[in-house]
Design a protein around this motif. Structure first.
Motif, PDB file in Angstrom:
ATOM      1  N   ASP A 144      44.974   9.286 -27.636  1.00  0.00           N
ATOM      2  CA  ASP A 144      44.702   9.845 -26.310  1.00  0.00           C
ATOM      3  C   ASP A 144      43.236  10.253 -26.270  1.00  0.00           C
ATOM      4  O   ASP A 144      42.790  11.069 -27.081  1.00  0.00           O
ATOM      5  N   ARG A 145      42.483   9.687 -25.308  1.00  0.00           N
ATOM      6  CA  ARG A 145      41.059  10.004 -25.209  1.00  0.00           C
ATOM      7  C   ARG A 145      40.782  11.128 -24.217  1.00  0.00           C
ATOM      8  O   ARG A 145      39.625  11.425 -23.936  1.00  0.00           O
ATOM      9  N   GLY A 146      41.813  11.749 -23.695  1.00  0.00           N
ATOM     10  CA  GLY A 146      41.644  12.866 -22.781  1.00  0.00           C
ATOM     11  C   GLY A 146      41.588  14.182 -23.531  1.00  0.00           C
ATOM     12  O   GLY A 146      41.147  14.262 -24.686  1.00  0.00           O
ATOM     13  N   LEU A 147      42.089  15.239 -22.896  1.00  0.00           N
ATOM     14  CA  LEU A 147      42.059  16.565 -23.510  1.00  0.00           C
ATOM     15  C   LEU A 147      42.878  16.613 -24.798  1.00  0.00           C
ATOM     16  O   LEU A 147      42.574  17.385 -25.713  1.00  0.00           O
ATOM     17  N   ALA A 148      43.896  15.781 -24.878  1.00  0.00           N
ATOM     18  CA  ALA A 148      44.765  15.798 -26.058  1.00  0.00           C
ATOM     19  C   ALA A 148      44.068  15.274 -27.312  1.00  0.00           C
ATOM     20  O   ALA A 148      44.612  15.414 -28.417  1.00  0.00           O
ATOM     21  N   ARG A 149      42.894  14.672 -27.157  1.00  0.00           N
ATOM     22  CA  ARG A 149      42.196  14.158 -28.333  1.00  0.00           C
ATOM     23  C   ARG A 149      41.820  15.274 -29.310  1.00  0.00           C
ATOM     24  O   ARG A 149      41.601  15.033 -30.496  1.00  0.00           O
ATOM     25  N   GLN A 150      41.767  16.502 -28.833  1.00  0.00           N
ATOM     26  CA  GLN A 150      41.347  17.630 -29.668  1.00  0.00           C
ATOM     27  C   GLN A 150      42.479  18.164 -30.550  1.00  0.00           C
ATOM     28  O   GLN A 150      42.252  19.079 -31.339  1.00  0.00           O
ATOM     29  N   PHE A 151      43.672  17.609 -30.422  1.00  0.00           N
ATOM     30  CA  PHE A 151      44.810  18.235 -31.085  1.00  0.00           C
ATOM     31  C   PHE A 151      45.636  17.216 -31.871  1.00  0.00           C
ATOM     32  O   PHE A 151      45.681  16.019 -31.558  1.00  0.00           O
ATOM     33  N   LEU A 176      32.725  -0.789 -38.103  1.00  0.00           N
ATOM     34  CA  LEU A 176      34.104  -0.546 -38.552  1.00  0.00           C
ATOM     35  C   LEU A 176      35.119  -0.666 -37.415  1.00  0.00           C
ATOM     36  O   LEU A 176      36.295  -0.380 -37.617  1.00  0.00           O
ATOM     37  N   ARG A 177      34.666  -1.058 -36.239  1.00  0.00           N
ATOM     38  CA  ARG A 177      35.534  -1.319 -35.086  1.00  0.00           C
ATOM     39  C   ARG A 177      36.420  -0.118 -34.758  1.00  0.00           C
ATOM     40  O   ARG A 177      37.599  -0.239 -34.471  1.00  0.00           O
ATOM     41  N   HIS A 178      35.825   1.049 -34.786  1.00  0.00           N
ATOM     42  CA  HIS A 178      36.624   2.262 -34.589  1.00  0.00           C
ATOM     43  C   HIS A 178      37.241   2.340 -33.201  1.00  0.00           C
ATOM     44  O   HIS A 178      38.375   2.797 -33.055  1.00  0.00           O
ATOM     45  N   ARG A 179      36.519   1.920 -32.189  1.00  0.00           N
ATOM     46  CA  ARG A 179      37.093   1.991 -30.844  1.00  0.00           C
ATOM     47  C   ARG A 179      38.348   1.125 -30.750  1.00  0.00           C
ATOM     48  O   ARG A 179      39.399   1.578 -30.265  1.00  0.00           O
ATOM     49  N   ASP A 180      38.263  -0.113 -31.216  1.00  0.00           N
ATOM     50  CA  ASP A 180      39.419  -1.008 -31.160  1.00  0.00           C
ATOM     51  C   ASP A 180      40.559  -0.484 -32.026  1.00  0.00           C
ATOM     52  O   ASP A 180      41.733  -0.561 -31.640  1.00  0.00           O
ATOM     53  N   ARG A 181      40.234   0.029 -33.198  1.00  0.00           N
ATOM     54  CA  ARG A 181      41.270   0.508 -34.110  1.00  0.00           C
ATOM     55  C   ARG A 181      41.966   1.745 -33.545  1.00  0.00           C
ATOM     56  O   ARG A 181      43.190   1.900 -33.683  1.00  0.00           O
ATOM     57  N   LEU A 182      41.208   2.628 -32.902  1.00  0.00           N
ATOM     58  CA  LEU A 182      41.820   3.804 -32.295  1.00  0.00           C
ATOM     59  C   LEU A 182      42.707   3.408 -31.117  1.00  0.00           C
ATOM     60  O   LEU A 182      43.802   3.944 -30.936  1.00  0.00           O
ATOM     61  N   ASP A 183      42.229   2.458 -30.321  1.00  0.00           N
ATOM     62  CA  ASP A 183      43.044   1.985 -29.197  1.00  0.00           C
ATOM     63  C   ASP A 183      44.339   1.349 -29.701  1.00  0.00           C
ATOM     64  O   ASP A 183      45.401   1.506 -29.091  1.00  0.00           O
ATOM     65  N   ALA A 184      44.252   0.636 -30.820  1.00  0.00           N
ATOM     66  CA  ALA A 184      45.417  -0.067 -31.341  1.00  0.00           C
ATOM     67  C   ALA A 184      46.524   0.883 -31.788  1.00  0.00           C
ATOM     68  O   ALA A 184      47.704   0.517 -31.775  1.00  0.00           O
ATOM     69  N   GLY A 211      22.450  26.997 -30.737  1.00  0.00           N
ATOM     70  CA  GLY A 211      23.125  26.499 -29.558  1.00  0.00           C
ATOM     71  C   GLY A 211      24.305  25.595 -29.846  1.00  0.00           C
ATOM     72  O   GLY A 211      24.883  25.018 -28.926  1.00  0.00           O
ATOM     73  N   ARG A 212      24.680  25.444 -31.126  1.00  0.00           N
ATOM     74  CA  ARG A 212      25.835  24.611 -31.435  1.00  0.00           C
ATOM     75  C   ARG A 212      27.111  25.318 -30.958  1.00  0.00           C
ATOM     76  O   ARG A 212      27.142  26.546 -30.828  1.00  0.00           O
ATOM     77  N   PRO A 213      28.164  24.577 -30.715  1.00  0.00           N
ATOM     78  CA  PRO A 213      29.415  25.188 -30.250  1.00  0.00           C
ATOM     79  C   PRO A 213      29.938  26.212 -31.250  1.00  0.00           C
ATOM     80  O   PRO A 213      29.844  26.027 -32.468  1.00  0.00           O
ATOM     81  N   LEU A 214      30.499  27.288 -30.740  1.00  0.00           N
ATOM     82  CA  LEU A 214      31.048  28.318 -31.615  1.00  0.00           C
ATOM     83  C   LEU A 214      32.297  27.830 -32.330  1.00  0.00           C
ATOM     84  O   LEU A 214      32.569  28.223 -33.464  1.00  0.00           O
ATOM     85  N   LEU A 215      33.084  26.983 -31.660  1.00  0.00           N
ATOM     86  CA  LEU A 215      34.309  26.459 -32.234  1.00  0.00           C
ATOM     87  C   LEU A 215      34.107  25.020 -32.691  1.00  0.00           C
ATOM     88  O   LEU A 215      33.521  24.210 -31.970  1.00  0.00           O
ATOM     89  N   GLN A 216      34.578  24.708 -33.887  1.00  0.00           N
ATOM     90  CA  GLN A 216      34.465  23.359 -34.425  1.00  0.00           C
ATOM     91  C   GLN A 216      35.464  22.438 -33.724  1.00  0.00           C
ATOM     92  O   GLN A 216      36.655  22.735 -33.656  1.00  0.00           O
ATOM     93  N   ALA A 217      34.963  21.324 -33.177  1.00  0.00           N
ATOM     94  CA  ALA A 217      35.857  20.354 -32.540  1.00  0.00           C
ATOM     95  C   ALA A 217      36.794  19.759 -33.581  1.00  0.00           C
ATOM     96  O   ALA A 217      36.376  19.412 -34.696  1.00  0.00           O
ATOM     97  N   GLY A 218      38.070  19.637 -33.211  1.00  0.00           N
ATOM     98  CA  GLY A 218      39.053  19.081 -34.141  1.00  0.00           C
ATOM     99  C   GLY A 218      38.826  17.621 -34.455  1.00  0.00           C
ATOM    100  O   GLY A 218      39.374  17.103 -35.433  1.00  0.00           O
ATOM    101  N   THR A 219      38.021  16.936 -33.635  1.00  0.00           N
ATOM    102  CA  THR A 219      37.767  15.507 -33.835  1.00  0.00           C
ATOM    103  C   THR A 219      36.718  15.231 -34.899  1.00  0.00           C
ATOM    104  O   THR A 219      36.506  14.073 -35.265  1.00  0.00           O
ATOM    105  N   HIS A 220      36.030  16.279 -35.378  1.00  0.00           N
ATOM    106  CA  HIS A 220      34.952  16.091 -36.346  1.00  0.00           C
ATOM    107  C   HIS A 220      35.168  17.010 -37.557  1.00  0.00           C
ATOM    108  O   HIS A 220      35.693  18.121 -37.405  1.00  0.00           O
TER     109      HIS A 220
END
Length: 328
Positions: free
Chosen positions: A229-236, A217-225, A280-289
């Protein structure tokens, strides 16, 4: 010690660090080789059986490559022995899928390769241990999907292989005990911890199909387009919402990829249920998933749609293939 490649979502094999192969999951190099065999088999099956649904193709040979340079010198003889590799300098075949072009050509695990198409094996850029493998995989992926390949096994051993077209992706096993995987648009990296976590090959196929779906589905290219933000801001905010959309799309398509390759479509919901409930899963759900219960409901809905299509005698056709929704 196997030298580990960094995440392809950060940089494609620009450097390498050492990481223990056996940490927490695999107990020997033979176990490691067995995991590579599983991944090679599943990857070949998913990419070739679903080739008609993929917008882009590459030649698929049904193998995974390795290189003596990946192993620390003091463990190199032990590692090569696990594969039956006798050449301590040349890259070699680490895994072969049954009924694949590599198997049909008489290739064996541990077979050294010193030349490709009449030229020496490319050394690649830089001095990191994965340089040759990356150069080999990249050059082979660029060939016409049906072009025959001539390999030089050294000492006069010539091998002729006729690949089959498949979805664009190569596969590699990462030396991490974490049950995870990642896709970058062309590669799928599977942690050996994920293979250990999956109780059955259908479950491992579900996890690999999810990553393959990202590539299809070319997600990397589509997200870049759309400038994520692939840094810390990706969570928000908008970034998290767009990443979450791609995860939902990959989940949905993965069920159809399982069905197309003859795996159990219901395995996706089983796998992600266990994954969501793991210790051992994270206590907080990542906003990206999406939340694991939501993704399981989505996976079950796709499996139901597949069952209904089969019951009605209709051909399977994933709804996202023709026109994936825009990222917005």
């Amino acid at each position: 010690m196997l030298r580990r490649a960094p995440s392809l979502l950060v940089a494609l094999l620009l450097a390498a660090t050492s990481a223990p192969v056996m940490a927490g999951a695999a107990t020997s190099y033979r176990d490691w080789a067995a995991i590579e065999a599983r991944v090679a088999t599943i990857g070949f099956r998913l990419t070739t059986a679903n080739a008609a649904w993929c917008p882009a193709h590459q030649p698929q040979f049904g193998w995974i490559w390795s290189d003596p340079r990946l192993y620390d010198a003091d463990r190199r003889p032990e590692a090569l022995a696990a594969y039956g590799a006798s050449d301590r300098d040349a890259p070699f075949i680490a895994a072969i899928a049954p009924a694949s072009p590599a198997a049909a050509a008489g290739m064996r695990v541990g077979a050294a390769v010193v030349g490709i198409q009449g030229a020496p094996v490319p050394e690649g850029d830089g001095d990191h241990p994965f340089a040759r493998i990356t150069a080999i995989e990249t050059s082979l992926a660029a060939l016409p999907p049906g072009a025959r390949l001539a390999l030089d096994g050294g000492e006069g051993r010539a091998i002729d292989i006729a690949p089959v077209p498949g979805c664009v992706s190569d596969f590699r096993v990462e030396p991490s005990a974490k049950p995870g995987a990642v896709a970058d648009g062309r590669m799928v990296l599977v942690n050996y911890g994920l293979a250990q976590f999956a109780t059955h090959d259908d479950e491992l196929a579900a996890a690999i199909a999810h990553e393959l779906a990202h590539n299809i589905l070319r997600h990397r290219d589509r997200l870049d387009a759309v400038g994520v933000d692939r840094g810390l801001a990706r969570q928000f905010g908008r970034n998290a919402r767009l990443f979450r959309q791609t995860e939902v799309e990959a989940d949905r398509l993965s069920v159809w990829l399982l069905a197309g390759a003859g795996y159990d479509p219901a395995a996706a919901a089983r796998f992600w249920t266990r994954f969501g409930q793991r210790k051992g899963r994270p206590l907080l759900q990542a906003g990206t998933h999406p939340r694991w219960r939501d993704r399981v409901a989505s996976l079950e809905a796709e499996a139901t749609a597949i069952a209904a299509a089969r019951a009605a005698g209709q051909p399977l056709h994933p709804p996202l293939i023709d026109a994936p929704p825009p990222l917005e």
